[in-house]
Enzyme design. Structure first.
Site, PDB file in Angstrom:
ATOM      1  N   TYR A 139     -83.121  -9.664  -6.027  1.00  0.00           N
ATOM      2  CA  TYR A 139     -82.834  -8.450  -6.790  1.00  0.00           C
ATOM      3  C   TYR A 139     -81.402  -7.999  -6.548  1.00  0.00           C
ATOM      4  O   TYR A 139     -80.779  -8.331  -5.531  1.00  0.00           O
ATOM      5  CB  TYR A 139     -83.813  -7.328  -6.436  1.00  0.00           C
ATOM      6  CG  TYR A 139     -83.563  -6.648  -5.108  1.00  0.00           C
ATOM      7  CD1 TYR A 139     -82.719  -5.536  -5.013  1.00  0.00           C
ATOM      8  CD2 TYR A 139     -84.179  -7.096  -3.940  1.00  0.00           C
ATOM      9  CE1 TYR A 139     -82.491  -4.900  -3.798  1.00  0.00           C
ATOM     10  CE2 TYR A 139     -83.956  -6.473  -2.723  1.00  0.00           C
ATOM     11  CZ  TYR A 139     -83.112  -5.379  -2.657  1.00  0.00           C
ATOM     12  OH  TYR A 139     -82.875  -4.755  -1.452  1.00  0.00           O
ATOM     13  N   CYS A 140     -80.869  -7.232  -7.495  1.00  0.00           N
ATOM     14  CA  CYS A 140     -79.547  -6.614  -7.382  1.00  0.00           C
ATOM     15  C   CYS A 140     -79.554  -5.355  -8.247  1.00  0.00           C
ATOM     16  O   CYS A 140     -80.617  -4.916  -8.696  1.00  0.00           O
ATOM     17  CB  CYS A 140     -78.442  -7.581  -7.791  1.00  0.00           C
ATOM     18  SG  CYS A 140     -78.553  -8.163  -9.500  1.00  0.00           S
ATOM     19  N   THR A 141     -78.417  -4.763  -8.486  1.00  0.00           N
ATOM     20  CA  THR A 141     -78.355  -3.476  -9.186  1.00  0.00           C
ATOM     21  C   THR A 141     -78.892  -3.551 -10.609  1.00  0.00           C
ATOM     22  O   THR A 141     -79.766  -2.793 -11.010  1.00  0.00           O
ATOM     23  CB  THR A 141     -76.918  -2.938  -9.206  1.00  0.00           C
ATOM     24  OG1 THR A 141     -76.411  -2.904  -7.873  1.00  0.00           O
ATOM     25  CG2 THR A 141     -76.878  -1.542  -9.801  1.00  0.00           C
ATOM     26  N   ILE A 178     -82.544  -3.113  -9.996  1.00  0.00           N
ATOM     27  CA  ILE A 178     -83.068  -1.885  -9.391  1.00  0.00           C
ATOM     28  C   ILE A 178     -83.145  -0.757 -10.418  1.00  0.00           C
ATOM     29  O   ILE A 178     -84.106   0.026 -10.439  1.00  0.00           O
ATOM     30  CB  ILE A 178     -82.163  -1.450  -8.217  1.00  0.00           C
ATOM     31  CG1 ILE A 178     -82.118  -2.536  -7.139  1.00  0.00           C
ATOM     32  CG2 ILE A 178     -82.653  -0.128  -7.621  1.00  0.00           C
ATOM     33  CD1 ILE A 178     -80.949  -2.371  -6.172  1.00  0.00           C
TER      34      ILE A 178
END
Length: 324
Positions: free
Chosen positions: A181-183, A210
């Site tokens: 996951y990342c932004t 996110i």
């Protein structure tokens, strides 16, 4: 759903080849300015990566324009309602990659052809606590320190371009399902592709990152705030079981405020509470506070233009990426 506000901020990316990308960047900048948008867009031969902010009408016109281009028709926009524009100026620049990773060989890493399995936020929520799952944060240290998923694994990286050289540290998880996951999802496209290239077989990624997870499933078990690359610095994600995990570097008090050191030759990106900020004039230490080139501190720790002297030091710095 957020109350309607005077402005919106759009976060998006799209991996899709662009011919004459440098010329496209110049034309796209003029178009954004014609709409009165502010923000930052990176254009590369491989696609677009942007955050723009403006009135709802301008943002709609921008999204319609992007979707009308068959190259970008599937672009997924994350939309935030904001009280004021999230940037001061409009930048649209041509670079070698839309997210700097050093992975520029399309024969090895090509997000348009092979990436991890995309998980909708609801699917990610259902999978993340299973025993055979490892949640992998592919973001930088300063982003992780402000907020991250509960029990997430991370590599000690100052910038995403360091991810490839540290991937061997994940070898012990090769028999697990890796949920990256990342932004907003863009880093996961290349991170998951690299994991697959390195022999990891069960690789997944949180589609929309996110931000989308917070909007669609309430952000459950995301601890702290989500770092964003604009004037807001960090935003709330978790409406289910929210918490604050970051602390002031100087006194240890809980805080979500991130600033750059007012000493331009340090410029370290760190968390600092308001009390310590005023006490140290926005510096990370008394030594930086005494530096003759210290910038005036106005309580924000945000400096629009950083002098060229920055980067001369060999020490590790965490720059404020939104101010380039």
């Amino acid at each position: 759903m957020n109350d309607m506000k005077a402005y919106q901020t759009l976060l998006y990316y799209c991996y899709s080849p662009i011919e004459n990308a440098e010329e496209f960047a110049q034309q796209h900048l003029a178009f954004c300015k014609s709409l009165g948008l502010v923000g930052r867009i990176i254009v590369a031969d491989e696609g677009l990566n942007g955050t723009v902010s403006g009135t709802p009408e301008a943002c709609k016109a921008y999204m319609d324009h992007i979707h009308a281009d068959e190259r970008f028709a599937k672009t997924d926009f994350k939309i935030d309602e904001v009280d004021e524009p999230s940037f001061m100026k409009m930048h649209c620049r041509y670079k070698s990659e839309i997210v700097h990773s050093g992975l520029r060989d399309p024969q090895v890493i090509n997000p348009t052809k092979k990436t991890g399995v995309h998980l909708a936020p609801k699917e990610f929520l259902e999978m993340k606590d299973q025993e055979d799952v490892v949640i992998l944060d592919v973001r930088s240290d300063y982003e992780h320190n402000v907020g991250h998923f509960k029990n997430a694994v991370r590599l000690d990286i100052e910038n995403f371009r360091e991810f490839p050289e540290k991937i061997n540290e994940l070898a012990k998880y090769k028999d697990k399902k890796i949920l990256t996951y990342c932004t907003g999802g863009i880093k996961c496209e290349k991170a998951s592709a690299l994991l697959l290239h390195e022999g990891f077989e069960q690789v997944y990624q949180l589609h929309g990152g996110i931000i989308k997870y917070g909007k669609e499933v309430g952000g459950k078990d995301f601890e702290g705030k989500c770092y964003v690359f604009d004037n807001r610095v960090a935003v709330d994600v978790n409406k289910v079981n929210p918490s604050v995990i970051s602390t002031c570097r100087n006194c240890g008090k809980q805080t979500t405020k991130m600033i750059n050191c007012a000493n331009p030759e340090c410029n370290e990106h760190f968390t600092q509470c308001d009390a310590c900020g005023w006490k140290l004039d926005g510096c990370c230490s008394e030594a930086c506070q005494a530096h003759p080139r210290k910038r005036p501190y106005d309580g924000t720790g945000y400096y629009v233009k950083i002098p060229q002297a920055v980067n001369l030091s060999k020490r590790k710095h965490k720059k404020f990426p939104a101010k380039t």
